[in-house]
Design a protein around this motif. Structure first.
Motif, PDB file in Angstrom:
ATOM      1  N   GLY A  69       0.811  -1.210   0.000  1.00 35.36           N
ATOM      2  CA  GLY A  69       0.000   0.000   0.000  1.00 35.36           C
ATOM      3  C   GLY A  69       0.846   1.263   0.000  1.00 35.36           C
ATOM      4  N   ALA A  70       2.063   1.175   0.534  1.00 34.28           N
ATOM      5  CA  ALA A  70       2.939   2.347   0.569  1.00 34.28           C
ATOM      6  C   ALA A  70       3.239   2.848  -0.838  1.00 34.28           C
ATOM      7  N   VAL A  71       3.480   1.917  -1.751  1.00 31.67           N
ATOM      8  CA  VAL A  71       3.755   2.293  -3.142  1.00 31.67           C
ATOM      9  C   VAL A  71       2.488   2.870  -3.780  1.00 31.67           C
ATOM     10  N   GLU A  72       1.351   2.258  -3.460  1.00 29.35           N
ATOM     11  CA  GLU A  72       0.101   2.739  -4.047  1.00 29.35           C
ATOM     12  C   GLU A  72      -0.213   4.165  -3.572  1.00 29.35           C
ATOM     13  N   ILE A 194      -9.555   5.984 -14.346  1.00 27.90           N
ATOM     14  CA  ILE A 194      -8.770   4.790 -14.045  1.00 27.90           C
ATOM     15  C   ILE A 194      -8.632   4.652 -12.528  1.00 27.90           C
ATOM     16  N   ILE A 195      -8.714   3.433 -12.024  1.00 26.53           N
ATOM     17  CA  ILE A 195      -8.476   3.185 -10.594  1.00 26.53           C
ATOM     18  C   ILE A 195      -7.420   2.099 -10.421  1.00 26.53           C
ATOM     19  N   ASP A 196      -7.026   1.865  -9.189  1.00 27.96           N
ATOM     20  CA  ASP A 196      -6.151   0.758  -8.806  1.00 27.96           C
ATOM     21  C   ASP A 196      -4.710   0.908  -9.326  1.00 27.96           C
ATOM     22  N   LEU A 197      -3.968   1.758  -8.647  1.00 23.23           N
ATOM     23  CA  LEU A 197      -2.564   1.950  -9.022  1.00 23.23           C
ATOM     24  C   LEU A 197      -1.660   0.981  -8.261  1.00 23.23           C
ATOM     25  N   GLY A 198      -2.250  -0.127  -7.814  1.00 20.28           N
ATOM     26  CA  GLY A 198      -1.515  -1.095  -7.005  1.00 20.28           C
ATOM     27  C   GLY A 198      -0.390  -1.805  -7.728  1.00 20.28           C
TER      28      GLY A 198
END
Ligand code: ADP
Ligand code: MG
Length: 362
Positions: A69-72, A194-198
């Protein structure tokens, strides 16, 4: 001025959130790396803080994520500053100690609740693409239903998605998980976001990190699959920073990975029969056997096409096949032969006068 100082200051003066600010509601998604829920604000103070973050009212979306989650959060902060309209409005991200389990940390990410429907949900309906037309225009058009009208609607969706993708790519971000499930219809702006930059990589600043290769969805992944993999160790415990100069970006063209995925969405919008998972998987197998040559695939399936498949080709063949031309320039084996998001926006497919006035919507 140092961009990191500015970014830090901007974040410092924005109101912060804690997990007690939210009352978690319906679960929207769950994966290996976290859970996503709709949430309401727990008290008037929390509502005030949301306002100060630019969201006037309504619910939010909370993602509780693992250490990735830190990267996201990093990716969302960057999008918020550089190309906010490309993605769902990001409010805040923070770290929490987990309620259960000693020492474990989790990351909370908060967005505006943009709306109920992903592009996936909308494409599952028999009404597609007319259900999208209603959403974008707020009204139905007084024109007969048919392939020309459907093409206009698909064109509008494609323009919005290419616009969003161009924003990300110009910022130096590759998404790597573009698929209908990661495209949300924003009821507020009446556009797709756009969603979800995981799984995203920020190559310009040097955050390039794939937690696990299986994060990449095989149904939408381009054949090269592991972009920049030579610079990414397989499973490090902390995000790995690498630096990629614009020159290297040019050489490797990692953005073309997203273009391939978006090409498959284009295909699914035009061909109803390819909207199911099993048929998409079958299509991928066929395309692979054709060495990723769409023209060869067409020659393979067109002679024995059923009515649904025929209809897809008919849509793509409108206006002298300009749609088919764009599609084949997105879905290509070699990344460097795929069109960029910016060039695709200037493609003649989008130049025709919109019969429905849809062309005025960005
Ligand atoms: P993951 O795929 O990692 O579980 P996502 O970020 O894709 O997480 O979110 C899961 C689902 O939650 C999405 O497919 C969508 O249905 C919903 N969702 C995510 N963000 C929003 C948002 N900002 N507004 C409305 N729904 C959202
Ligand atoms: Mg997702």
């Amino acid at each position: 001025f140092d961009m990191f100082v500015l970014a830090f200051a901007e974040r410092l003066f924005r109101p912060t959130f804690r997990k007690d600010d939210f009352v978690l509601g319906k679960k929207l998604g769950e994966g290996a790396f976290g859970v996503v829920c709709k949430a309401s604000l727990a008290n008037p103070e929390a509502a005030e803080k949301v306002k100060a973050n630019g969201v006037m009212q309504g619910d939010v979306v909370v993602k509780k994520a693992t250490e990735y989650g830190a990267v996201e959060i990093w990716m969302n902060e960057r999008v918020r500053r550089a190309c906010a309209s490309s993605c769902a409005d990001f409010l805040y991200g923070f770290r929490e100690s987990k309620s259960k389990g000693k020492g474990a940390e989790e990351y909370w990410l908060i967005w505006r609740f943009e709306g109920e429907d992903t592009l996936y949900d909308l494409m599952q309906s028999k009404e597609f693409p007319y259900n999208v037309e209603t959403k974008i225009l707020g009204d139905v058009q007084d024109l007969p239903k048919g392939i020309a009208r459907e093409n206009k609607i698909i064109q509008t969706v494609m323009r919005q998605l290419l616009f969003a993708l161009d924003g990300l790519h110009s910022t130096g971000i590759v998404h790597r998980d573009i698929k209908p499930q990661n495209v949300i219809f924003s009821e507020g702006s009446r556009t797709f976001k756009i969603i979800d930059l995981g799984a995203a990589a920020d190559l310009r600043v040097g955050i390039n990190y794939i937690p696990k290769e299986f994060l990449l969805d095989p149904r939408y992944a381009a054949p090269e699959q592991y972009i920049m993999s030579t610079q990414t160790p397989s499973a490090p415990s902390v995000p790995v920073a690498t630096t990629l100069s614009p020159v290297l970006w040019q050489l490797n063209l990692p953005d073309r990975f997203d273009i391939y995925s978006l090409g498959l969405i284009f295909l699914q919008m035009a061909f109803p029969s390819l909207r199911t998972d099993s048929n998409l998987i079958q299509f991928n197998r066929q395309l692979k056997r054709c060495d990723y040559d769409l023209e060869a695939w067409r020659n393979l399936v067109e002679p024995r096409a059923n009515a649904e498949l025929r209809r897809g080709f008919d849509i793509m063949d409108l206006d002298d096949g300009i749609g088919w031309e764009l599609l084949t320039s997105m879905v290509r084996y070699k990344a460097r032969q795929r069109i960029s998001a910016k060039a695709a926006l200037a493609h003649p497919y989008f130049n025709r006068e919109g019969l429905l006035g849809l062309s005025v919507m960005q």
